[in-house]
Design a protein around this motif. Sequence first.
Motif, PDB file in Angstrom:
ATOM      1  N   LEU A  75       6.517   1.211   6.651  1.00 56.08           N
ATOM      2  CA  LEU A  75       7.766   1.652   6.026  1.00 56.08           C
ATOM      3  C   LEU A  75       7.713   3.156   5.803  1.00 56.08           C
ATOM      4  O   LEU A  75       6.924   3.647   4.982  1.00 56.08           O
ATOM      5  N   LEU A  76       8.524   3.888   6.522  1.00 57.34           N
ATOM      6  CA  LEU A  76       8.548   5.347   6.419  1.00 57.34           C
ATOM      7  C   LEU A  76       9.478   5.763   5.294  1.00 57.34           C
ATOM      8  O   LEU A  76      10.678   5.464   5.318  1.00 57.34           O
ATOM      9  N   GLY A  77       8.932   6.434   4.288  1.00 62.08           N
ATOM     10  CA  GLY A  77       9.783   6.896   3.207  1.00 62.08           C
ATOM     11  C   GLY A  77       8.981   7.453   2.049  1.00 62.08           C
ATOM     12  O   GLY A  77       7.771   7.258   1.944  1.00 62.08           O
ATOM     13  N   ASP A  78       9.681   8.159   1.182  1.00 57.80           N
ATOM     14  CA  ASP A  78       9.088   8.662  -0.045  1.00 57.80           C
ATOM     15  C   ASP A  78       8.655   7.482  -0.909  1.00 57.80           C
ATOM     16  O   ASP A  78       9.379   6.477  -1.029  1.00 57.80           O
ATOM     17  N   VAL A  79       7.464   7.571  -1.512  1.00 54.10           N
ATOM     18  CA  VAL A  79       6.941   6.441  -2.278  1.00 54.10           C
ATOM     19  C   VAL A  79       7.871   6.072  -3.422  1.00 54.10           C
ATOM     20  O   VAL A  79       8.205   4.893  -3.630  1.00 54.10           O
TER      21      VAL A  79
ATOM     22  N   VAL B 157       0.850  -1.195   0.000  1.00 56.04           N
ATOM     23  CA  VAL B 157       0.000   0.000   0.000  1.00 56.04           C
ATOM     24  C   VAL B 157       0.884   1.243   0.000  1.00 56.04           C
ATOM     25  O   VAL B 157       1.675   1.451   0.927  1.00 56.04           O
ATOM     26  N   PHE B 158       0.721   2.075  -1.021  1.00 59.01           N
ATOM     27  CA  PHE B 158       1.572   3.251  -1.182  1.00 59.01           C
ATOM     28  C   PHE B 158       0.735   4.530  -1.120  1.00 59.01           C
ATOM     29  O   PHE B 158      -0.151   4.753  -1.952  1.00 59.01           O
TER      30      PHE B 158
ATOM     31  N   GLN C 150       2.927  -1.064   4.332  1.00 57.58           N
ATOM     32  CA  GLN C 150       2.403   0.286   4.101  1.00 57.58           C
ATOM     33  C   GLN C 150       3.561   1.263   4.015  1.00 57.58           C
ATOM     34  O   GLN C 150       4.406   1.322   4.907  1.00 57.58           O
ATOM     35  N   VAL C 151       3.595   2.045   2.931  1.00 59.36           N
ATOM     36  CA  VAL C 151       4.648   3.030   2.704  1.00 59.36           C
ATOM     37  C   VAL C 151       4.030   4.417   2.707  1.00 59.36           C
ATOM     38  O   VAL C 151       3.062   4.683   1.985  1.00 59.36           O
ATOM     39  N   ASP C 152       4.590   5.313   3.516  1.00 58.96           N
ATOM     40  CA  ASP C 152       4.078   6.694   3.563  1.00 58.96           C
ATOM     41  C   ASP C 152       5.176   7.600   4.094  1.00 58.96           C
ATOM     42  O   ASP C 152       6.056   7.153   4.860  1.00 58.96           O
ATOM     43  N   THR C 153       5.122   8.876   3.690  1.00 63.84           N
ATOM     44  CA  THR C 153       6.088   9.851   4.210  1.00 63.84           C
ATOM     45  C   THR C 153       5.684  10.383   5.577  1.00 63.84           C
ATOM     46  O   THR C 153       6.484  11.033   6.244  1.00 63.84           O
ATOM     47  N   ASP C 154       4.462  10.141   5.989  1.00 59.69           N
ATOM     48  CA  ASP C 154       3.953  10.641   7.264  1.00 59.69           C
ATOM     49  C   ASP C 154       3.964   9.512   8.291  1.00 59.69           C
ATOM     50  O   ASP C 154       3.214   8.546   8.159  1.00 59.69           O
TER      51      ASP C 154
END
Length: 661
Positions: A436-440, A399-400, A418-422
């Motif tokens: 997963l914290l990071g830029d998509v 999930v991006f 789950q990937v998100d910058t927030d």
Amino acid sequence: MTSTDHTPDELDGLDVKRNLYWYKVAEPDDFADSEVRVCPVGLKTVAVTKLHGRYGAIDNRCPHQGGPLGQGTVENDKIRCPWHGFDFDPFTGHAAGGPGFDVPTYPVEARDDGIYVAALPPLPHTRTISDVLVETMTEWGVDTVFGMVGHSNLGVAEALHRAETAGELKYFGVRHEGAAAFAAAAYGKLTGRPAACFGIAGPGSTNLLTGLYDAKSDRVPVLALSGNVNSSVAGKGAFQDIDLLAAFADVAVYSQMVRAGSEHGELMTLALKHAIIQRGVGHLVIPDDVQVLEAPDQPASGPQGRMPDLRTGPPTAPLQQALQQIAAAKRPVVIVGAGARHDMEAAVALAEALHAPVLTTFKAKGQISDAHPLACGVLGRSGTPVASWMMNKADLLLVFGASFSDHTGISPYKPTIQVDTDPLALGRFKPVTVPLLGDVGMSCAALCAELRVHPELIDQRTEVAERWTVWRGEKARRAAARTDRGVPAAAVIEALNDVVPADAVVAVDVGDHAYSFGRYFETKQQSVLMSGYLGSIGFGFPAAMGAWAAAPDRPIVTVTGDGGFGQYLAEITTAVKYGMSITHILLNNGELAKISDEQRAAEYAVWQTSLHNPDFAAFARNCGAHGVRVEDPADLSAAVAEALAYPGPALVEIVTDPQSR
């Protein structure tokens, strides 16, 4: 021929040394005796009077509180101020209250061709605090403003006017501030950059709030500018005096008052930096008196040296955990939300490497073409059975940039990366397997770089194609259905599939029609805008105005219901005024059909959802737009194609069946 109380020496001095300019203010016989009226003289307004056959011209502003003397009456050979009854001589400007209240006079001549008043040319402009603020806006790239000019924001308005005249920005005057905020929010959704919305003190600014909450909910940058009452009366209960900082405290990521001693460029910079980095509303309150204070030497401020690279790669440990999950999956699927809008190339590359179906949230509709062999359309309440089928068979969800709210339809029971910058978005509703914290984009690239796949990984493209075949057959059946209550919604969307250009921007309002659009419309390269998490009815048409301002060279289409358009229907005159080429598809079913459905589902009586509508097509024509009404499905495609070709705002009103889905 001349009627003035200047001495000859004064007149000579004015004419020769100061180069007076003469303005015609009336035809020879326009004035009745004892009449006073307001006349524009250059940038000034002057109270011109005819009394006993003579003409006099004095300044229009009463020195008490600025009352318009030209709107007063002539009594006892004096002009009486309409606000507080002060009396002024129409020829000398002398005030009955004493010389401290006298007003300036202007030379006036009754010539053969009309009445002329002379005034000095405007003084060279001195840079103001408003200029500093607007210069800083444009330094940050804010080039579009939607708003309403009024009595407590005129200083800022004049600075905006100067900037527009210089070609530094575009200003669109709307009919309601709520439309301004929605338009600015849509601009941010489409471009990722902030536009500004602009209102006066009190209700002008509070009218902005709904559109600004839309920007907050969908995490897009917007700049809001509020005029305010004079500093001297703020907090005393003056006219339109409310605490705007308190009113905007929840909606804005940054909200500050501009004061006389502020570093004005820095305040604007902070408002915009907060809006861009935190993807929200930056807000400034600018008192009326502060707007016009001179600031000749104050610097404007720009983004140079202020903005970091916001892209962040994923940490090593959770990245390895995600790779392990992927390596163990036979049927992974990729789910993208609006947070992946600007990183779709990387997300699709990962999906292709995994032969994984790509599902979108409703907010992310259009981020991948439905013609792509892995695309499954929208997931959730507004979605396709293709997407839900493929998710239900999946053994891993990637999930991006998406939320897990109930409307998205993302299963909470599947293993999930789950990937998100927030960081607050990660696992917000329920725990996920790997947050997963990071830029998509960077995260997708990092996953691809070390990707290991299951030896029995399934290529799901064939199954995706099979599910589309089934669904398209069902769509065709629904579109072909006929009732005596109107055109089926499926038939409307089928026609749009055929004729809406591939590069269009489509703004979709909230309502029953939106569910049909999500299910039936198959995107190519269109950009789709909507009020996602706020779900505010009325969004559609103002959003189309924002999209047109952002991308006037692209076809702009808005799809609304009769309920949503009814909230901002006056904005069609705004579109006509600025020549906005917006094709409006209006589904008119005569009720708030989604609410009727909810009442039935709750086993309530259907109550107060019917609507009394005008002939919307005729209304559009009365406003100067193209308007056509469609009641037969056979006429749909031609009507929409004609509207798309029209060089300006065009409305296609389609009478639809409230029971068709």
